[in-house]
Design an enzyme around this catalytic site. Structure first.
Site, short mmCIF file in Angstrom:
data_model
loop_
_atom_site.label_atom_id
_atom_site.label_comp_id
_atom_site.label_asym_id
_atom_site.label_seq_id
_atom_site.Cartn_x
_atom_site.Cartn_y
_atom_site.Cartn_z
N SER A 1 0.80 -1.24 0.00
CA SER A 1 0.00 0.00 0.00
C SER A 1 0.83 1.28 0.00
CB SER A 1 -0.92 0.02 1.21
OG SER A 1 -2.00 -0.83 0.96
N LYS B 1 0.27 3.65 -2.70
CA LYS B 1 -0.90 4.56 -2.82
C LYS B 1 -0.47 6.03 -2.90
CE LYS B 1 -4.11 1.18 -1.11
NZ LYS B 1 -4.34 0.25 -0.03
N TYR C 1 -2.07 -2.09 -10.82
CA TYR C 1 -2.17 -1.99 -9.35
C TYR C 1 -1.37 -3.13 -8.68
CZ TYR C 1 -4.24 -2.16 -4.67
OH TYR C 1 -4.42 -2.21 -3.32
N TYR D 1 -4.60 3.96 7.82
CA TYR D 1 -5.96 3.39 7.80
C TYR D 1 -6.75 3.77 9.04
CZ TYR D 1 -3.75 0.86 4.12
OH TYR D 1 -3.05 0.56 3.00
N VAL E 1 1.20 -3.84 3.73
CA VAL E 1 1.14 -5.17 4.36
C VAL E 1 2.42 -5.98 4.14
CG1 VAL E 1 -1.38 -5.44 4.50
CG2 VAL E 1 -0.18 -6.12 2.40
O1 DON Z 1 -4.35 -4.65 -2.35
C1 DON Z 1 -3.88 -5.21 -1.36
O2 DON Z 1 -4.58 -5.81 -0.56
C2 DON Z 1 -2.38 -5.15 -1.15
N1 DON Z 1 -1.69 -5.20 -2.40
C3 DON Z 1 -2.01 -3.90 -0.42
C4 DON Z 1 -2.74 -3.73 0.89
C5 DON Z 1 -1.92 -3.06 1.92
O3 DON Z 1 -0.72 -2.97 1.85
C6 DON Z 1 -2.64 -2.58 3.12
N2 DON Z 1 -1.69 -2.00 4.03
N3 DON Z 1 -1.36 -1.96 5.10
#
Ligand code: DON
Length: 304
Positions: A60, A63, A188, A240, A258
């Site tokens: 993420s 983003k 993405y 978040y 993540v």
């Molecule tokens: O889209 C997703 O679920 C992952 N590629 C990224 C989510 C993420 O990193 C949330 N962060 N803490």
């Protein structure tokens, strides 16, 4: 090496045993929860400790990269016509949008649905070109020409990313994705799978701390107003539904992923990159947040 960072790292090592390494993208489950690293870029030199040179996928943390390039391409006013900036208070992959059509006010660019919408705003002839532009931009904001995609993580997310497909189809249904959902999601997934180390993250943070001015190349890489806009969004929503708590305990703009990374910056002072892959229930690195808490106290970094 640096004594303060070494001490903070050792004090926080115990927290690497709390939380869980992400496994909903199967390839991420291979991360070693014992790894812990930090890198700080100040305008007078760099400091680092631990496993700062371990590469991990940014997830993420892409983003804000999407938002930066989309803002450069279109301007902030245009971005605000398409997505909102209010914190959602919901998990990063929330899908509980009750309206028959999505309302842009409810789509924050730091959660998945908003980031996919923002990715579509990046100007390109097609999605292959969009990915190329994003990779080149990522190389420029990290100062690292060797940035590349982890193909195993990319394939793993592509195989299991059905929640993101559902979110993207909601956007498509509301006219918020112009082209193909599949090829936009490929961009993405690929960009979430970009590999970085703590230094790369700290360099992005340093750029934001200096309001878009790159002290290394001595160029304005991001317009000042875009950097200020981005830091405001990171402060309210970068962690978040943990952003409020993070503001009270750390108090600087930051974005988690993540993969276990956190990209943070203290305006006018420094960029910070963190790695520790075990996450809390909100998807934020447990030991990473602890290190930032201690660093913020020690160096009085809070902007509030
Ligand atoms: O889209 C997703 O679920 C992952 N590629 C990224 C989510 C993420 O990193 C949330 N962060 N803490």
């Amino acid at each position: 090496m640096n004594k303060i960072l070494d001490d903070i790292l050792e004090e926080c090592r115990q927290y690497t045993q709390q939380g869980e390494v992400a496994s909903y993208i199967p390839e991420l489950a291979k991360a070693d929860r014992n790894e812990l690293g930090i890198y700080v870029c100040t305008n007078v030199g760099d400091l680092y400790a631990g496993d700062w040179d371990r590469k991990f996928t940014i997830q993420s943390i892409v983003k804000p990269v999407f938002l930066m390039l989309a803002a450069i391409d279109n301007g902030i006013a245009y971005i605000k016509e398409h997505v909102g900036v209010e914190a959602t208070g919901k998990p990063f992959n929330a899908i509980d949008y009750a309206e028959p059509l999505l309302l842009k006010e409810h789509i924050n660019p730091m959660v998945n649905i908003g980031a996919i919408a923002v990715c579509d705003l990046i100007k390109a002839d097609n999605d292959e070109h969009r990915l190329h532009r994003l990779l080149e931009f990522t190389k420029s904001i990290t100062g690292n020409p060797d940035i590349e995609i982890d193909m195993d993580v990319y394939n793993s997310e592509k195989e299991t990313g059905n929640k993101n497909r559902a979110l993207a189809y909601l956007l498509k249904n509301s006219g918020m994705i112009k082209g193909s959902v599949d090829s936009l999601l490929d961009v993405y997934f690929a960009m979430c799978s970009v590999k970085m180390n703590c230094q790369d993250l700290a360099r992005i943070g340093q750029l934001l701390a200096n309001r878009g001015f790159d002290v290394h190349s001595k160029t304005q890489v991001i317009p000042k107003e875009d950097a200020v806009f981005l830091n405001a969004v990171l402060t309210t929503s970068g962690m978040y539904d943990g952003s409020g708590e993070f503001a009270t305990t750390v108090g600087i703009p930051a974005k988690s992923g993540v993969g276990g990374g956190i990209m943070a910056n203290c305006p006018h002072k420094m960029g910070i990159g963190i790695y520790s892959p075990a996450l809390d229930t909100k998807g934020n690195s447990v030991a990473g947040i602890k290190m930032l808490e201690k660093l913020s106290k020690k160096w009085e970094l809070s902007i509030f």
